[in-house]
Scaffold this motif. Structure first.
Motif, short mmCIF file in Angstrom:
data_model
loop_
_atom_site.label_atom_id
_atom_site.label_comp_id
_atom_site.label_asym_id
_atom_site.label_seq_id
_atom_site.Cartn_x
_atom_site.Cartn_y
_atom_site.Cartn_z
N GLY A 7 -6.30 -6.56 -1.73
CA GLY A 7 -6.66 -5.20 -1.31
C GLY A 7 -7.98 -4.71 -1.84
N VAL A 38 -2.81 -0.63 -3.54
CA VAL A 38 -3.74 -1.08 -2.50
C VAL A 38 -4.37 -2.42 -2.88
CG1 VAL A 38 -5.98 -0.55 -1.41
CG2 VAL A 38 -4.21 1.22 -1.56
N VAL A 43 -5.16 -8.73 2.85
CA VAL A 43 -6.25 -8.31 3.73
C VAL A 43 -6.81 -9.51 4.48
CG1 VAL A 43 -8.58 -7.31 3.79
CG2 VAL A 43 -6.86 -6.38 2.22
N VAL A 52 -4.75 -5.08 7.32
CA VAL A 52 -4.10 -5.01 6.01
C VAL A 52 -2.60 -5.17 6.23
CG1 VAL A 52 -3.75 -3.61 3.95
CG2 VAL A 52 -5.91 -3.44 5.20
#
Ligand code: ZN
Length: 85
Positions: A7, A38, A43, A52
């Motif tokens: 992320g 995150v 990704v 994502v």
């Protein structure tokens, strides 16, 4: 499909859009309910655009497409995104 990144690959772009550091923001998957930072999300760049995915179930959480001076941000796979104030 392009190689998987973590992320951090999108935290910078998303952070610019919302004006906050998002690496340690917590996303909750709308499909399986798993929560993750995150920075821990999966990704894929040039998929096309940026995709994502949830690290637990691989559901698509977000799609980001940039072009012609604009950014399209699809967060429809996220139940919530929690940011520290
Ligand atoms: Zn999930």
């Amino acid at each position: 499909m392009s190689a998987r990144l973590d992320g951090n690959a999108v935290a910078g772009l998303l952070g610019e859009l919302v004006g906050r550091e998002l690496t340690l923001a917590t996303g909750v998957c709308g499909s399986c309910g798993a929560s993750a930072f995150v920075a821990e999300l999966h990704v894929y760049l040039r998929a096309p655009g940026t995709v994502v995915r949830c690290p637990a179930c691989e559901a698509v959480l977000s799609r980001i497409v940039e072009g012609r001076g604009r950014v399209w941000l699809d967060l429809s796979g996220l139940a919530t995104l929690e940011l520290t104030l």
